[in-house]
Motif scaffolding. Structure first.
Motif, PDB file in Angstrom:
ATOM      1  N   GLY A 324       0.814  -1.211   0.000  1.00 29.26           N
ATOM      2  CA  GLY A 324       0.000   0.000   0.000  1.00 29.26           C
ATOM      3  C   GLY A 324       0.843   1.254   0.000  1.00 29.26           C
ATOM      4  N   ILE A 325       1.909   1.256   0.813  1.00 31.60           N
ATOM      5  CA  ILE A 325       2.791   2.424   0.872  1.00 31.60           C
ATOM      6  C   ILE A 325       3.473   2.639  -0.483  1.00 31.60           C
ATOM      7  CG2 ILE A 325       4.905   3.341   1.931  1.00 31.60           C
ATOM      8  CD1 ILE A 325       4.058   1.884   4.515  1.00 31.60           C
ATOM      9  N   GLN A 326       3.966   1.561  -1.083  1.00 33.72           N
ATOM     10  CA  GLN A 326       4.639   1.678  -2.387  1.00 33.72           C
ATOM     11  C   GLN A 326       3.701   2.239  -3.447  1.00 33.72           C
ATOM     12  OE1 GLN A 326       5.989  -2.411  -2.828  1.00 33.72           O
ATOM     13  NE2 GLN A 326       8.120  -1.809  -2.476  1.00 33.72           N
ATOM     14  N   LYS A 327       2.452   1.769  -3.466  1.00 39.05           N
ATOM     15  CA  LYS A 327       1.507   2.226  -4.480  1.00 39.05           C
ATOM     16  C   LYS A 327       1.098   3.674  -4.232  1.00 39.05           C
ATOM     17  CE  LYS A 327      -1.098  -0.595  -6.630  1.00 39.05           C
ATOM     18  NZ  LYS A 327      -2.174  -1.513  -7.092  1.00 39.05           N
ATOM     19  N   SER A 328       1.000   4.064  -2.938  1.00 38.07           N
ATOM     20  CA  SER A 328       0.646   5.445  -2.627  1.00 38.07           C
ATOM     21  C   SER A 328       1.772   6.403  -3.014  1.00 38.07           C
ATOM     22  CB  SER A 328       0.325   5.597  -1.142  1.00 38.07           C
ATOM     23  OG  SER A 328       1.490   5.345  -0.353  1.00 38.07           O
ATOM     24  N   LEU A 329       2.990   5.910  -3.065  1.00 40.93           N
ATOM     25  CA  LEU A 329       4.128   6.743  -3.468  1.00 40.93           C
ATOM     26  C   LEU A 329       4.348   6.718  -4.977  1.00 40.93           C
ATOM     27  CD1 LEU A 329       6.669   5.847  -0.625  1.00 40.93           C
ATOM     28  CD2 LEU A 329       5.346   7.956  -0.883  1.00 40.93           C
ATOM     29  N   GLY A 330       3.483   6.044  -5.720  1.00 44.54           N
ATOM     30  CA  GLY A 330       3.559   6.086  -7.174  1.00 44.54           C
ATOM     31  C   GLY A 330       4.020   4.816  -7.839  1.00 44.54           C
ATOM     32  N   ALA A 331       4.196   3.732  -7.109  1.00 42.83           N
ATOM     33  CA  ALA A 331       4.626   2.475  -7.720  1.00 42.83           C
ATOM     34  C   ALA A 331       3.538   1.939  -8.642  1.00 42.83           C
ATOM     35  CB  ALA A 331       4.950   1.441  -6.642  1.00 42.83           C
ATOM     36  N   LYS A 332       3.927   1.530  -9.831  1.00 39.62           N
ATOM     37  CA  LYS A 332       2.984   1.013 -10.806  1.00 39.62           C
ATOM     38  C   LYS A 332       2.627  -0.439 -10.488  1.00 39.62           C
ATOM     39  CE  LYS A 332       3.160   4.783 -13.285  1.00 39.62           C
ATOM     40  NZ  LYS A 332       1.985   5.698 -13.378  1.00 39.62           N
ATOM     41  N   ASN A 333       1.502  -0.859 -11.057  1.00 37.76           N
ATOM     42  CA  ASN A 333       1.078  -2.249 -10.849  1.00 37.76           C
ATOM     43  C   ASN A 333       2.129  -3.244 -11.334  1.00 37.76           C
ATOM     44  OD1 ASN A 333      -1.278  -1.356  -9.758  1.00 37.76           O
ATOM     45  ND2 ASN A 333      -2.591  -1.905 -11.485  1.00 37.76           N
ATOM     46  N   TYR A 334       2.731  -2.952 -12.515  1.00 39.79           N
ATOM     47  CA  TYR A 334       3.718  -3.896 -13.039  1.00 39.79           C
ATOM     48  C   TYR A 334       4.951  -3.976 -12.148  1.00 39.79           C
ATOM     49  CZ  TYR A 334       6.293   0.138 -14.993  1.00 39.79           C
ATOM     50  OH  TYR A 334       7.000   1.306 -15.158  1.00 39.79           O
ATOM     51  N   LEU A 400      -2.391 -10.710  -7.572  1.00 34.46           N
ATOM     52  CA  LEU A 400      -3.200 -10.245  -6.449  1.00 34.46           C
ATOM     53  C   LEU A 400      -2.558  -9.048  -5.762  1.00 34.46           C
ATOM     54  CD1 LEU A 400      -4.293 -13.653  -4.839  1.00 34.46           C
ATOM     55  CD2 LEU A 400      -5.712 -12.084  -6.178  1.00 34.46           C
ATOM     56  N   ALA A 401      -1.228  -9.125  -5.592  1.00 33.87           N
ATOM     57  CA  ALA A 401      -0.523  -8.019  -4.942  1.00 33.87           C
ATOM     58  C   ALA A 401      -0.570  -6.749  -5.792  1.00 33.87           C
ATOM     59  CB  ALA A 401       0.923  -8.430  -4.683  1.00 33.87           C
ATOM     60  N   SER A 402      -0.409  -6.908  -7.098  1.00 36.41           N
ATOM     61  CA  SER A 402      -0.364  -5.729  -7.973  1.00 36.41           C
ATOM     62  C   SER A 402      -1.711  -5.032  -8.090  1.00 36.41           C
ATOM     63  CB  SER A 402       0.147  -6.136  -9.360  1.00 36.41           C
ATOM     64  OG  SER A 402      -0.794  -6.973 -10.011  1.00 36.41           O
ATOM     65  N   ARG A 403      -2.817  -5.750  -7.852  1.00 38.23           N
ATOM     66  CA  ARG A 403      -4.152  -5.171  -8.007  1.00 38.23           C
ATOM     67  C   ARG A 403      -4.755  -4.662  -6.701  1.00 38.23           C
ATOM     68  NH1 ARG A 403      -6.815  -9.738 -12.091  1.00 38.23           N
ATOM     69  NH2 ARG A 403      -5.462  -9.266 -13.887  1.00 38.23           N
ATOM     70  N   MET A 404      -3.981  -4.671  -5.627  1.00 30.91           N
ATOM     71  CA  MET A 404      -4.490  -4.190  -4.337  1.00 30.91           C
ATOM     72  C   MET A 404      -4.788  -2.704  -4.392  1.00 30.91           C
ATOM     73  SD  MET A 404      -2.296  -6.123  -1.386  1.00 30.91           S
ATOM     74  CE  MET A 404      -2.510  -7.866  -1.062  1.00 30.91           C
ATOM     75  N   ASP A 405      -5.844  -2.336  -3.676  1.00 22.87           N
ATOM     76  CA  ASP A 405      -6.148  -0.896  -3.512  1.00 22.87           C
ATOM     77  C   ASP A 405      -5.199  -0.339  -2.464  1.00 22.87           C
ATOM     78  OD1 ASP A 405      -7.628   1.379  -1.995  1.00 22.87           O
ATOM     79  OD2 ASP A 405      -8.685   1.173  -3.931  1.00 22.87           O
ATOM     80  N   PRO A 406      -4.461   0.717  -2.755  1.00 28.12           N
ATOM     81  CA  PRO A 406      -3.463   1.237  -1.805  1.00 28.12           C
ATOM     82  C   PRO A 406      -4.062   1.643  -0.460  1.00 28.12           C
ATOM     83  CG  PRO A 406      -3.810   2.778  -3.623  1.00 28.12           C
ATOM     84  CD  PRO A 406      -4.489   1.518  -3.997  1.00 28.12           C
ATOM     85  N   VAL A 407      -5.273   2.223  -0.457  1.00 25.22           N
ATOM     86  CA  VAL A 407      -5.884   2.662   0.812  1.00 25.22           C
ATOM     87  C   VAL A 407      -6.192   1.461   1.689  1.00 25.22           C
ATOM     88  CG1 VAL A 407      -7.834   3.872   1.844  1.00 25.22           C
ATOM     89  CG2 VAL A 407      -6.821   4.717  -0.295  1.00 25.22           C
ATOM     90  N   ILE A 408      -6.828   0.449   1.083  1.00 25.17           N
ATOM     91  CA  ILE A 408      -7.187  -0.744   1.833  1.00 25.17           C
ATOM     92  C   ILE A 408      -5.925  -1.474   2.305  1.00 25.17           C
ATOM     93  CG2 ILE A 408      -8.309  -2.987   1.686  1.00 25.17           C
ATOM     94  CD1 ILE A 408     -10.263  -1.763  -0.317  1.00 25.17           C
ATOM     95  N   ALA A 409      -4.901  -1.498   1.436  1.00 22.49           N
ATOM     96  CA  ALA A 409      -3.663  -2.190   1.784  1.00 22.49           C
ATOM     97  C   ALA A 409      -2.959  -1.537   2.957  1.00 22.49           C
ATOM     98  CB  ALA A 409      -2.723  -2.222   0.573  1.00 22.49           C
TER      99      ALA A 409
END
Length: 413
Positions: A324-334, A400-409
């Motif tokens: 979640g932290i990585q995705k909130s900082l701009g990490a792409k799904n891939y 599954l990990a790549s499609r997580m919602d950052p807020v929920i994660a």
């Protein structure tokens, strides 16, 4: 550059995750290690066996066929009662083929007699005696360490001269140069004119181990051992052409039928045996062994793959907050996908490398006379299978990990 940097970061995260759970990582890769070891080990042993047998078969000649009484049996019903009634090839038939074959580059006649004692004073050794005509060395290689091959006059006049193997030379003439020395064979004196290069022990020796073989002229052999019912082999070597074997085989069959007076409607009463048929039978056997290796290894790899997938699901759950932290900082799904996929592939690759290393250690062991050689092809096969298992085991957890919602994660505990 940004894409490559993200790939590198994913690779680094995967490596750190593996290092942080050494015990879990070790247990996970055991299944893959055993599976890759089973597959690569079976393929390596099969390749080594096949190489040893094919090398031994090359000693009986390439592009050659053998005119014999008994056919070589490779499956199916062996009708020995029928072959038993067939006449054996004769020296007259050899001369007829020698004079009339147009598509052959060489024609020879030979015969064997096993377990014959050679003597020189108090020294003796049991040997395989092979009687050959002059053109034998054009069909089968006779590598000499010292001396020479027969000359036409010696074979024509059935001279008592011999080419001996390295073990015979050592046993009869220890510490001496064997060339020119005399030994006794069935009470007859023979002069050594050549000594073959030492071959050493082999898993299979078609035509006999040359180290323990004594080659003499066919005429001398006939006088010593063919007083009863001779059963020599006529060997024909085809010319070096694509259709050489087919042409010479058809010609041999026609000439043999003519010589024996076989009627057009009657079947042959002789056998045409080809080393290629033996090679095909050997290849079929090794294909079965290779399939068995795949089956045995697949079960272990399947267990290892499930183990890796299970560990990856656990790893995704443990690092949900971090995802979640990585995705909130701009990490792409891939980027997240590659991170977990790389971890699964690396886990599988480490297991595969350990399995291949165990096979490499196996190559230092001496399994009788078999020399085990780990080929680059089998190494690549092991690594390829490891990568495929890693991708298949890790693709679902990684998605599954790549499609997580950052807020929920981030809120996950």
């Amino acid at each position: 550059m940004k894409f490559l940097r993200q790939i590198f970061e994913s690779f680094r995260f995967a490596w750190q995750a593996l290092q942080s759970n050494i015990t879990r990582t070790t247990l996970s890769l055991l299944g893959v290690t055993v599976g890759i070891f089973a597959i690569v080990a079976v393929f390596t042993i099969v390749d080594s066996l096949e190489k040893s047998i094919r090398d031994s078969m090359s000693a009986i000649g390439e592009k050659v066929l053998y005119v014999q009484k008994w056919p070589w049996g490779f499956g199916g019903e062996y009708q020995w009662w029928k072959y038993f009634q067939w006449p054996s090839p004769s020296n007259a038939e050899y001369k007829y083929l020698y004079d009339n074959l147009d598509n052959a580059s060489a024609v020879a006649v030979m015969d064997f007699k096993g377990n014959i004692t050679l003597k020189n004073g108090s020294n003796s050794i049991a040997s395989l005696i092979q009687g050959v005509s002059y053109e034998y060395n054009q069909i089968s290689d006779v590598p000499l360490e010292t001396g020479r091959y027969f000359i036409p006059l010696e074979t024509t006049n059935a001279r008592n001269v011999a080419i001996i193997g390295a073990d015979i030379a050592q046993a009869l003439f220890p510490g001496q140069i064997a060339e020119g020395k005399v030994f006794k064979l069935n009470g007859n004196k023979f002069t050594v004119i050549g000594v073959q290069i030492k071959k050493g022990e082999s898993l299979v020796d078609f035509g006999g181990n040359p180290d323990k073989k004594c080659i003499i002229t066919y005429g001398a052999f006939a006088k010593l051992f063919q007083s009863g019912r001779p059963d020599p082999d006529i060997v024909v070597k085809a010319k070096e052409s694509d259709e050489g074997m087919k042409e010479v085989e058809a010609e041999v069959i026609g000439l043999m039928r003519t010589k024996r007076g076989i009627k057009p409607k009657d079947e042959n009463n002789f056998s045409i045996n080809k080393p290629e048929a033996a090679a095909q039978a050997v290849s079929g056997l090794f294909s079965v062994l290779s399939l068995a290796g795949w089956v045995i290894g697949s079960f272990s790899i399947l267990v290892g793959g499930f183990g890796i997938a299970n560990i990856m699901f656990v790893s995704v759950k443990e690092r949900t907050n971090l995802i979640g932290i990585q995705k909130s900082l701009g990490a792409k799904n891939y980027s997240i996908l590659f991170q977990f996929l790389f971890e699964a592939v690396m886990l599988s690759l480490v297991g595969g490398l350990v399995g291949i290393f165990l096979v490499y250690l196996l190559s230092f062991m001496q399994l009788g006379t078999l020399v085990i050689i780990l080929t680059p092809g089998n190494v690549i096969l092991g690594l390829s299978v490891s990568c495929i298992i890693g991708v298949l085991s890790g693709i679902v957890p990684a998605m599954l990990a790549s499609r997580m919602d950052p807020v929920i994660a981030i809120r996950a505990k």
